[in-house]
Design a protein around this motif. Sequence first.
Motif, PDB file in Angstrom:
ATOM      1  N   SER A  75      -8.743  22.243 -25.218  1.00  0.00           N
ATOM      2  CA  SER A  75      -7.513  23.163 -25.539  1.00  0.00           C
ATOM      3  C   SER A  75      -6.279  22.442 -25.940  1.00  0.00           C
ATOM      4  O   SER A  75      -6.281  21.245 -25.857  1.00  0.00           O
ATOM      5  N   GLY A  76      -5.479  23.282 -26.333  1.00  0.00           N
ATOM      6  CA  GLY A  76      -4.300  22.688 -27.204  1.00  0.00           C
ATOM      7  C   GLY A  76      -3.391  21.677 -25.935  1.00  0.00           C
ATOM      8  O   GLY A  76      -3.075  20.865 -26.253  1.00  0.00           O
ATOM      9  N   SER A  77      -3.531  22.342 -24.735  1.00  0.00           N
ATOM     10  CA  SER A  77      -2.857  21.826 -23.582  1.00  0.00           C
ATOM     11  C   SER A  77      -3.607  20.447 -23.198  1.00  0.00           C
ATOM     12  O   SER A  77      -2.910  19.759 -22.316  1.00  0.00           O
ATOM     13  N   LEU A 107     -19.627   4.372 -26.642  1.00  0.00           N
ATOM     14  CA  LEU A 107     -18.593   4.239 -27.765  1.00  0.00           C
ATOM     15  C   LEU A 107     -17.680   5.052 -27.549  1.00  0.00           C
ATOM     16  O   LEU A 107     -17.844   6.219 -26.803  1.00  0.00           O
ATOM     17  N   ARG A 108     -16.253   4.879 -28.149  1.00  0.00           N
ATOM     18  CA  ARG A 108     -15.182   6.248 -28.036  1.00  0.00           C
ATOM     19  C   ARG A 108     -14.712   6.228 -29.462  1.00  0.00           C
ATOM     20  O   ARG A 108     -14.391   5.381 -30.262  1.00  0.00           O
ATOM     21  N   LEU A 109     -15.019   7.517 -30.002  1.00  0.00           N
ATOM     22  CA  LEU A 109     -14.547   8.067 -31.207  1.00  0.00           C
ATOM     23  C   LEU A 109     -12.954   8.521 -31.090  1.00  0.00           C
ATOM     24  O   LEU A 109     -12.553   8.980 -29.956  1.00  0.00           O
ATOM     25  N   SER A 110     -12.094   8.212 -32.153  1.00  0.00           N
ATOM     26  CA  SER A 110     -10.792   8.821 -31.922  1.00  0.00           C
ATOM     27  C   SER A 110     -10.631   9.458 -33.336  1.00  0.00           C
ATOM     28  O   SER A 110     -11.258   9.184 -34.442  1.00  0.00           O
ATOM     29  N   CYS A 111      -9.787  10.363 -33.256  1.00  0.00           N
ATOM     30  CA  CYS A 111      -9.580  11.257 -34.248  1.00  0.00           C
ATOM     31  C   CYS A 111      -8.027  11.658 -34.516  1.00  0.00           C
ATOM     32  O   CYS A 111      -7.374  11.818 -33.417  1.00  0.00           O
ATOM     33  N   ALA A 112      -7.371  10.852 -35.474  1.00  0.00           N
ATOM     34  CA  ALA A 112      -5.905  10.996 -35.694  1.00  0.00           C
ATOM     35  C   ALA A 112      -5.328  12.251 -36.581  1.00  0.00           C
ATOM     36  O   ALA A 112      -6.136  12.545 -37.561  1.00  0.00           O
ATOM     37  N   GLY A 146     -21.809  15.750 -18.765  1.00  0.00           N
ATOM     38  CA  GLY A 146     -21.847  14.644 -17.958  1.00  0.00           C
ATOM     39  C   GLY A 146     -21.911  13.069 -18.577  1.00  0.00           C
ATOM     40  O   GLY A 146     -22.046  12.088 -17.872  1.00  0.00           O
ATOM     41  N   ARG A 147     -22.295  13.298 -19.791  1.00  0.00           N
ATOM     42  CA  ARG A 147     -22.244  11.847 -20.534  1.00  0.00           C
ATOM     43  C   ARG A 147     -21.177  11.626 -21.338  1.00  0.00           C
ATOM     44  O   ARG A 147     -20.564  10.527 -21.356  1.00  0.00           O
ATOM     45  N   PHE A 148     -20.446  12.358 -21.831  1.00  0.00           N
ATOM     46  CA  PHE A 148     -19.363  12.606 -22.862  1.00  0.00           C
ATOM     47  C   PHE A 148     -18.092  13.230 -22.279  1.00  0.00           C
ATOM     48  O   PHE A 148     -18.402  14.305 -21.542  1.00  0.00           O
ATOM     49  N   THR A 149     -17.046  12.805 -22.722  1.00  0.00           N
ATOM     50  CA  THR A 149     -15.830  13.295 -22.059  1.00  0.00           C
ATOM     51  C   THR A 149     -15.003  13.369 -23.331  1.00  0.00           C
ATOM     52  O   THR A 149     -14.910  12.741 -24.338  1.00  0.00           O
ATOM     53  N   ILE A 150     -14.058  14.400 -23.313  1.00  0.00           N
ATOM     54  CA  ILE A 150     -13.121  14.610 -24.504  1.00  0.00           C
ATOM     55  C   ILE A 150     -11.662  14.633 -23.964  1.00  0.00           C
ATOM     56  O   ILE A 150     -11.480  15.162 -22.895  1.00  0.00           O
ATOM     57  N   SER A 151     -10.703  14.089 -24.557  1.00  0.00           N
ATOM     58  CA  SER A 151      -9.279  14.114 -24.213  1.00  0.00           C
ATOM     59  C   SER A 151      -8.453  13.958 -25.283  1.00  0.00           C
ATOM     60  O   SER A 151      -8.913  13.958 -26.617  1.00  0.00           O
ATOM     61  N   ARG A 152      -7.211  14.297 -24.997  1.00  0.00           N
ATOM     62  CA  ARG A 152      -6.331  14.368 -26.293  1.00  0.00           C
ATOM     63  C   ARG A 152      -4.996  13.685 -25.735  1.00  0.00           C
ATOM     64  O   ARG A 152      -4.473  13.870 -24.658  1.00  0.00           O
ATOM     65  N   ASN A 185      -1.247  14.597 -27.036  1.00  0.00           N
ATOM     66  CA  ASN A 185      -0.457  15.571 -27.891  1.00  0.00           C
ATOM     67  C   ASN A 185       0.937  14.653 -28.664  1.00  0.00           C
ATOM     68  O   ASN A 185       1.238  14.971 -29.745  1.00  0.00           O
ATOM     69  N   ALA A 186       1.300  13.851 -27.735  1.00  0.00           N
ATOM     70  CA  ALA A 186       2.360  12.893 -28.478  1.00  0.00           C
ATOM     71  C   ALA A 186       2.090  12.109 -29.510  1.00  0.00           C
ATOM     72  O   ALA A 186       2.525  11.943 -30.516  1.00  0.00           O
ATOM     73  N   SER A 187       0.836  11.662 -29.232  1.00  0.00           N
ATOM     74  CA  SER A 187       0.155  10.447 -30.313  1.00  0.00           C
ATOM     75  C   SER A 187      -0.676  11.192 -31.446  1.00  0.00           C
ATOM     76  O   SER A 187      -0.816  10.595 -32.352  1.00  0.00           O
ATOM     77  N   LYS A 188      -0.854  12.589 -31.102  1.00  0.00           N
ATOM     78  CA  LYS A 188      -1.544  13.500 -31.965  1.00  0.00           C
ATOM     79  C   LYS A 188      -3.064  12.910 -32.279  1.00  0.00           C
ATOM     80  O   LYS A 188      -3.466  12.588 -33.386  1.00  0.00           O
ATOM     81  N   LYS A 189      -3.649  12.463 -31.125  1.00  0.00           N
ATOM     82  CA  LYS A 189      -4.972  11.921 -31.101  1.00  0.00           C
ATOM     83  C   LYS A 189      -6.009  12.605 -30.234  1.00  0.00           C
ATOM     84  O   LYS A 189      -5.371  13.280 -29.331  1.00  0.00           O
ATOM     85  N   VAL A 190      -7.117  12.689 -30.620  1.00  0.00           N
ATOM     86  CA  VAL A 190      -8.302  13.159 -29.536  1.00  0.00           C
ATOM     87  C   VAL A 190      -9.373  12.130 -29.652  1.00  0.00           C
ATOM     88  O   VAL A 190      -9.481  11.425 -30.712  1.00  0.00           O
ATOM     89  N   TYR A 191      -9.947  12.196 -28.607  1.00  0.00           N
ATOM     90  CA  TYR A 191     -11.102  10.950 -28.274  1.00  0.00           C
ATOM     91  C   TYR A 191     -12.336  11.583 -27.879  1.00  0.00           C
ATOM     92  O   TYR A 191     -12.305  12.878 -27.203  1.00  0.00           O
ATOM     93  N   LEU A 192     -13.106  11.099 -27.846  1.00  0.00           N
ATOM     94  CA  LEU A 192     -14.721  11.417 -27.460  1.00  0.00           C
ATOM     95  C   LEU A 192     -15.239  10.071 -26.844  1.00  0.00           C
ATOM     96  O   LEU A 192     -15.597   9.267 -27.756  1.00  0.00           O
ATOM     97  N   GLN A 193     -15.187  10.062 -25.702  1.00  0.00           N
ATOM     98  CA  GLN A 193     -15.919   9.004 -24.834  1.00  0.00           C
ATOM     99  C   GLN A 193     -17.306   9.308 -24.659  1.00  0.00           C
ATOM    100  O   GLN A 193     -17.625  10.254 -24.229  1.00  0.00           O
ATOM    101  N   MET A 194     -18.184   8.728 -25.300  1.00  0.00           N
ATOM    102  CA  MET A 194     -19.546   8.734 -25.211  1.00  0.00           C
ATOM    103  C   MET A 194     -20.204   7.722 -24.450  1.00  0.00           C
ATOM    104  O   MET A 194     -20.188   6.418 -24.745  1.00  0.00           O
ATOM    105  N   ASN A 195     -20.898   7.811 -23.334  1.00  0.00           N
ATOM    106  CA  ASN A 195     -21.575   6.991 -22.385  1.00  0.00           C
ATOM    107  C   ASN A 195     -23.048   7.269 -22.572  1.00  0.00           C
ATOM    108  O   ASN A 195     -23.626   8.414 -22.682  1.00  0.00           O
TER     109      ASN A 195
END
Length: 123
Positions: free
Chosen positions: A52-54, A18-23, A66-72, A74-84
């Motif tokens: 981090s902010g950057s 699943l991929r969670l999004s945060c706007a 090793g199972r989850f990754t986090i990304s963001r 900044n232009a779209s103002k979104k954060v993601y949590l990819q859960m495998n």
Amino acid sequence: QVQLVESGGGLVQAGGSLRLSCAASGRAFSSYAMGWFRRAPGKERDFVAVISGSGSTTYFADSVKGRFTISRGNASKKVYLQMNSLKPEDTAVYYCAGDLSWSRIRDGDAGVWGQGTQVTVSS
């Protein structure tokens, strides 16, 4: 101050993804470290991941490393949590959170919270 809205939760079988999004809305999003927390039924809230902010630095709880990754974005103002490779023990309400302090999130707290999104992993 930013405001946060999560999406992307749902029901998935064990081993799935699943991929969670945060706007985020508000100013200075890139100044905020962003994180994900979760609360399983009958348990306390747990830290999951922080970025981090950057976006250059991330940190994960041992239980998801090793199972989850986090990304963001900044232009779209979104954060993601990819859960495998999801497991039944990943079942929880997942919360997006933000703070000007990366270490505050890593240590288990934050100044701004979303409303949460339910993730259920069936066995």
